[in-house]
Write a protein that holds these residues in place. Structure first.
Motif, PDB file in Angstrom:
ATOM      1  N   ASN A  32      49.812  43.682  41.698  1.00  0.00           N
ATOM      2  CA  ASN A  32      48.832  43.111  40.753  1.00  0.00           C
ATOM      3  C   ASN A  32      48.437  41.721  41.122  1.00  0.00           C
ATOM      4  N   VAL A  33      47.277  41.804  41.436  1.00  0.00           N
ATOM      5  CA  VAL A  33      46.731  40.213  41.995  1.00  0.00           C
ATOM      6  C   VAL A  33      46.040  39.723  40.947  1.00  0.00           C
ATOM      7  N   ILE A  34      46.346  38.467  40.355  1.00  0.00           N
ATOM      8  CA  ILE A  34      45.543  37.654  39.487  1.00  0.00           C
ATOM      9  C   ILE A  34      45.002  36.359  40.338  1.00  0.00           C
ATOM     10  N   GLU A  35      43.736  36.243  40.358  1.00  0.00           N
ATOM     11  CA  GLU A  35      42.943  35.301  41.060  1.00  0.00           C
ATOM     12  C   GLU A  35      42.533  33.975  40.487  1.00  0.00           C
ATOM     13  N   ALA A  36      43.010  32.772  40.939  1.00  0.00           N
ATOM     14  CA  ALA A  36      42.335  31.431  40.527  1.00  0.00           C
ATOM     15  C   ALA A  36      41.844  31.045  41.690  1.00  0.00           C
ATOM     16  N   THR A  37      40.737  29.883  41.571  1.00  0.00           N
ATOM     17  CA  THR A  37      40.121  29.501  42.430  1.00  0.00           C
ATOM     18  C   THR A  37      40.371  28.087  42.567  1.00  0.00           C
ATOM     19  N   ASN A  38      41.166  27.472  41.566  1.00  0.00           N
ATOM     20  CA  ASN A  38      41.763  26.197  42.020  1.00  0.00           C
ATOM     21  C   ASN A  38      42.993  26.061  41.216  1.00  0.00           C
ATOM     22  N   GLY A  39      43.514  24.830  41.160  1.00  0.00           N
ATOM     23  CA  GLY A  39      44.876  24.584  40.454  1.00  0.00           C
ATOM     24  C   GLY A  39      44.627  24.413  39.001  1.00  0.00           C
ATOM     25  N   GLU A  40      43.578  23.999  38.393  1.00  0.00           N
ATOM     26  CA  GLU A  40      43.217  23.861  37.136  1.00  0.00           C
ATOM     27  C   GLU A  40      43.149  25.272  36.482  1.00  0.00           C
ATOM     28  N   GLU A  41      42.562  26.126  37.121  1.00  0.00           N
ATOM     29  CA  GLU A  41      42.243  27.386  36.700  1.00  0.00           C
ATOM     30  C   GLU A  41      43.780  28.129  36.750  1.00  0.00           C
ATOM     31  N   ALA A  42      44.515  28.037  37.726  1.00  0.00           N
ATOM     32  CA  ALA A  42      45.771  28.606  37.718  1.00  0.00           C
ATOM     33  C   ALA A  42      46.712  28.106  36.544  1.00  0.00           C
ATOM     34  N   LEU A  43      46.578  26.805  36.300  1.00  0.00           N
ATOM     35  CA  LEU A  43      47.489  26.321  35.248  1.00  0.00           C
ATOM     36  C   LEU A  43      46.994  27.182  33.728  1.00  0.00           C
ATOM     37  N   LYS A  44      45.749  27.276  33.738  1.00  0.00           N
ATOM     38  CA  LYS A  44      45.266  28.094  32.457  1.00  0.00           C
ATOM     39  C   LYS A  44      46.099  29.316  32.343  1.00  0.00           C
ATOM     40  N   ILE A  45      45.983  29.982  33.671  1.00  0.00           N
ATOM     41  CA  ILE A  45      46.531  31.357  33.578  1.00  0.00           C
ATOM     42  C   ILE A  45      48.078  31.268  33.233  1.00  0.00           C
ATOM     43  N   LEU A  46      48.678  30.126  33.753  1.00  0.00           N
ATOM     44  CA  LEU A  46      50.095  30.065  33.478  1.00  0.00           C
ATOM     45  C   LEU A  46      50.259  29.563  32.025  1.00  0.00           C
ATOM     46  N   SER A  47      49.529  28.911  31.384  1.00  0.00           N
ATOM     47  CA  SER A  47      49.672  28.655  30.009  1.00  0.00           C
ATOM     48  C   SER A  47      50.156  29.794  29.149  1.00  0.00           C
ATOM     49  N   HIS A  48      49.845  31.051  29.672  1.00  0.00           N
ATOM     50  CA  HIS A  48      50.391  32.056  28.939  1.00  0.00           C
ATOM     51  C   HIS A  48      51.320  32.522  29.136  1.00  0.00           C
ATOM     52  N   LYS A  49      52.525  32.323  28.736  1.00  0.00           N
ATOM     53  CA  LYS A  49      54.059  32.288  29.340  1.00  0.00           C
ATOM     54  C   LYS A  49      54.608  33.515  29.058  1.00  0.00           C
ATOM     55  N   ASP A  50      54.070  34.266  28.364  1.00  0.00           N
ATOM     56  CA  ASP A  50      54.513  35.646  28.207  1.00  0.00           C
ATOM     57  C   ASP A  50      53.877  36.818  29.312  1.00  0.00           C
ATOM     58  N   LYS A  51      53.131  36.123  30.116  1.00  0.00           N
ATOM     59  CA  LYS A  51      52.543  36.735  31.235  1.00  0.00           C
ATOM     60  C   LYS A  51      52.540  36.252  32.465  1.00  0.00           C
ATOM     61  N   LEU A  52      53.709  35.926  32.845  1.00  0.00           N
ATOM     62  CA  LEU A  52      53.819  35.071  34.062  1.00  0.00           C
ATOM     63  C   LEU A  52      53.884  35.951  35.306  1.00  0.00           C
ATOM     64  N   PRO A  53      53.353  35.531  36.332  1.00  0.00           N
ATOM     65  CA  PRO A  53      53.453  36.425  37.556  1.00  0.00           C
ATOM     66  C   PRO A  53      54.976  36.014  38.120  1.00  0.00           C
ATOM     67  N   HIS A  54      55.042  37.155  38.995  1.00  0.00           N
ATOM     68  CA  HIS A  54      56.472  37.111  39.812  1.00  0.00           C
ATOM     69  C   HIS A  54      56.403  36.105  40.857  1.00  0.00           C
ATOM     70  N   ILE A  55      55.408  35.943  41.411  1.00  0.00           N
ATOM     71  CA  ILE A  55      55.325  34.895  42.635  1.00  0.00           C
ATOM     72  C   ILE A  55      53.996  34.626  42.573  1.00  0.00           C
ATOM     73  N   ILE A  56      54.098  33.195  43.295  1.00  0.00           N
ATOM     74  CA  ILE A  56      52.341  32.351  43.363  1.00  0.00           C
ATOM     75  C   ILE A  56      52.383  32.280  44.868  1.00  0.00           C
ATOM     76  N   LEU A  57      51.058  32.600  45.315  1.00  0.00           N
ATOM     77  CA  LEU A  57      50.478  32.296  46.734  1.00  0.00           C
ATOM     78  C   LEU A  57      49.630  31.436  46.475  1.00  0.00           C
ATOM     79  N   LEU A  58      49.741  29.965  47.117  1.00  0.00           N
ATOM     80  CA  LEU A  58      49.034  28.955  47.054  1.00  0.00           C
ATOM     81  C   LEU A  58      48.498  28.368  48.212  1.00  0.00           C
ATOM     82  N   ASP A  59      46.991  28.072  48.133  1.00  0.00           N
ATOM     83  CA  ASP A  59      46.327  27.453  49.112  1.00  0.00           C
ATOM     84  C   ASP A  59      46.392  25.846  48.802  1.00  0.00           C
ATOM     85  N   LEU A  60      46.398  25.028  49.778  1.00  0.00           N
ATOM     86  CA  LEU A  60      46.473  23.616  49.736  1.00  0.00           C
ATOM     87  C   LEU A  60      45.288  22.948  49.527  1.00  0.00           C
TER      88      LEU A  60
END
Length: 137
Positions: A32-60
């Motif tokens: 299951n891939v959850i996409e974020a186009t930048n760090g701010e968007e990713a932090l919003k996704i991660l704010s839902h602590k009950d639905k955290l991903p198993h891993i993060i793949l991060l572009d710099l």
């Protein structure tokens, strides 16, 4: 046995997003891939602590908040700092690599130019994390 992963892919380049999803499809991986186009968007996704991903793949190299800024915030959060974060970037800059490892990444993968090489690297990374004992699905 390989587990199905929930992956947060943080990437601003639409072509790279499509390429990643194409690789998953070609390899017949049902992650299951959850996409974020930048760090701010990713932090919003991660704010839902009950639905955290198993891993993060991060572009710099991203707009608004680059990968290193994102890592600084992620690794200071008591709930998020243990999510394995793998940098997936075009930057082979040794300084970037050292900085990321100092912050606490789980891996650093330079995206190869050739599709087949990229596909092989993604396969290896996801194979490893889908059997890793840290990941409990």
């Amino acid at each position: 046995m390989q587990n199905s992963l929930t992956i947060l892919l943080i990437e601003d380049d639409q072509i790279e997003l499509m390429k990643f999803n194409r690789v998953l499809s070609k390899l017949d991986l049902n992650h299951n891939v959850i996409e974020a186009t930048n760090g701010e968007e990713a932090l919003k996704i991660l704010s839902h602590k009950d639905k955290l991903p198993h891993i993060i793949l991060l572009d710099l190299n991203m707009p608004k908040m680059n990968g290193i800024e994102f890592l600084d915030i992620l690794k200071k959060d008591k709930d998020l700092k243990y999510i394995p974060t793998i940098v997936l970037t075009t930057s082979a800059n040794h300084k970037d690599m050292l900085e990321c490892y100092k912050i606490g990444i789980a891996g650093y993968v330079v995206k190869p130019l050739k599709y087949e090489d990229y596909k092989e690297k993604i396969k290896k990374v996801l194979s490893y994390w889908s059997i890793n004992e840290l990941i409990s699905v």
